[in-house]
Design a protein around this motif. Sequence first.
Motif, short mmCIF file in Angstrom:
data_model
loop_
_atom_site.label_atom_id
_atom_site.label_comp_id
_atom_site.label_asym_id
_atom_site.label_seq_id
_atom_site.Cartn_x
_atom_site.Cartn_y
_atom_site.Cartn_z
N LYS A 8 0.88 -1.17 0.00
CA LYS A 8 0.00 0.00 0.00
C LYS A 8 0.91 1.22 0.00
CE LYS A 8 -3.87 2.16 2.42
NZ LYS A 8 -4.53 2.52 1.15
N ARG A 323 7.56 -0.98 6.86
CA ARG A 323 7.08 0.32 6.35
C ARG A 323 8.20 1.35 6.36
NH1 ARG A 323 3.64 1.87 11.84
NH2 ARG A 323 4.73 0.37 13.14
N LEU A 364 -1.45 5.62 5.63
CA LEU A 364 -0.40 4.63 5.87
C LEU A 364 -0.08 4.48 7.36
CD1 LEU A 364 2.12 5.13 2.91
CD2 LEU A 364 0.05 3.74 3.04
#
Length: 371
Positions: A8, A323, A364
Motif C-alpha cells: 500500500k 514500512r 499509511l
Amino acid sequence: MCRMAAIKSKEPVPPVLLLRMMLAMQKGHDNSGFAMVMQDLGGAFAEFKKFPLLSMACTSQGLERAEEILEGLGFSPKFDYQPDVVADDSLDFKRMPHYIFRNYRYPEPLNVYHDQPTPEQKQLLLTTRLKLREALTHDKQGFIYSFWPDVLTLKEVGDPRDIGTYFQMWNEDHWLKARVVSAQCRQNTNYKIVRYAAHPFFLEGYTLMGNGENTFYQKNKEFQQRLHPAYIGFESDTQCFLYTLHYVLEELQWPLQYYKHVITPLTFEEMQTRPDANVLMRIRQSLMHLEINGPNTVVFVMPNHQMGVIADAKKLRPYVIGRDGDMVVSASEVCGVNMVIPNRDYEQDLYPGERETVLINNALEVERWQQ
C-alpha cells in the motif's frame, strides 16, 4: 504453504515489486497459481478510475460471447488496454489467447459516475459479472475475474517469473501501476489447479487472499451458498473468508472489528470476562457456520482501499509488515519485504498476533486492535 505479498503506497507502484517479492519467497510456492489484484490504479488507467474495468482471460469465442452480452445490456467500451507481451513458447505458464482489461461506460440511465458505484450500479455490475462467468464457464471459453471500477485482476497458472516476462511486468516503467497491490503464489495441496482458485479473490470492492487451510470449508460453503447469489465457485477454501468478510461488512453492515469475532471467536470462558460478552455470545451462536478452523493468515483490502491483516489463533502462518514514509509492504517472509524497502527501520516491523486485527489506513498509519 503459499506465499503472499502486498503493498500500500502513497504513489502508484508497478507490478515488478511484487514479482521480486515472490522470487525471494520462491521456496514457498510451486507455480500452481499466481494472481494479482491492483486497486486505486495509476498508469494507463489513471484517467478512467470511475468506469467499470473488466478483467478477463478467454478464447476468441469467449470474447465474442462476452462482448455480445455486454452490448446487449447497454455497456459500451470506454478504454481498452492491450498488454504488450513476449510471445515465447518456452515460457512456463498456461497462457490464454486473449487478456481483456477494458473500461466500459454504464448503460442508461446509470451512465453517471461517482467515487463509488451506486447501489443500482453495484447490482448491475454483480449480475453482469455472474452472467459473463456462467456464459464462458460451461464450455471452458474463459474466466471473468472482476468487473468493477478501479480494480484490475490477473490470474495465471505457471512460473511467476515467466508470467512477468510474458506481460513485460519486469519493466519498472510498466503501464500498469496502482497504490494498492496484493498478490499470492500458491502451494497447491488439496484442490484441482484452476485459475479461479488463485488468490486474491475479489467481490464488490473487497479483496482477500490467505495462506493456510480451513477444515471447516464444507460447513462454511453449505451455509454461504444460501446467503448471497455471488457466493459461488468455492474453488479454494479461502474464498469462504472473502464471502464472510463481505457478509459481515456489506450485508450485515457490522464494523470490521466483528469480522475476527465471527471467523475465530473467543472461547466461551474468555467471553465471560468481557463487558460485551452478551454480544459476542450471540455472534458465535448465530454465525457458528462461518467459523474457520486451521492455521491461517488472511490479508484483505476494503472498498475504501484500507488494508488489513488477521492471523488465526493457531498462528502457524507467519506474516510480517514493514514500512517507511512512502509505503507499507507486507509478506509471508521478511525477505519479501526486504526486496522493496531494505533500508527501513526494522525495529518498526510488525508480526500480527493471534488475536489481532491490523489495519493500514489511507494515511499509511497502522492500527492494531485486540480481539
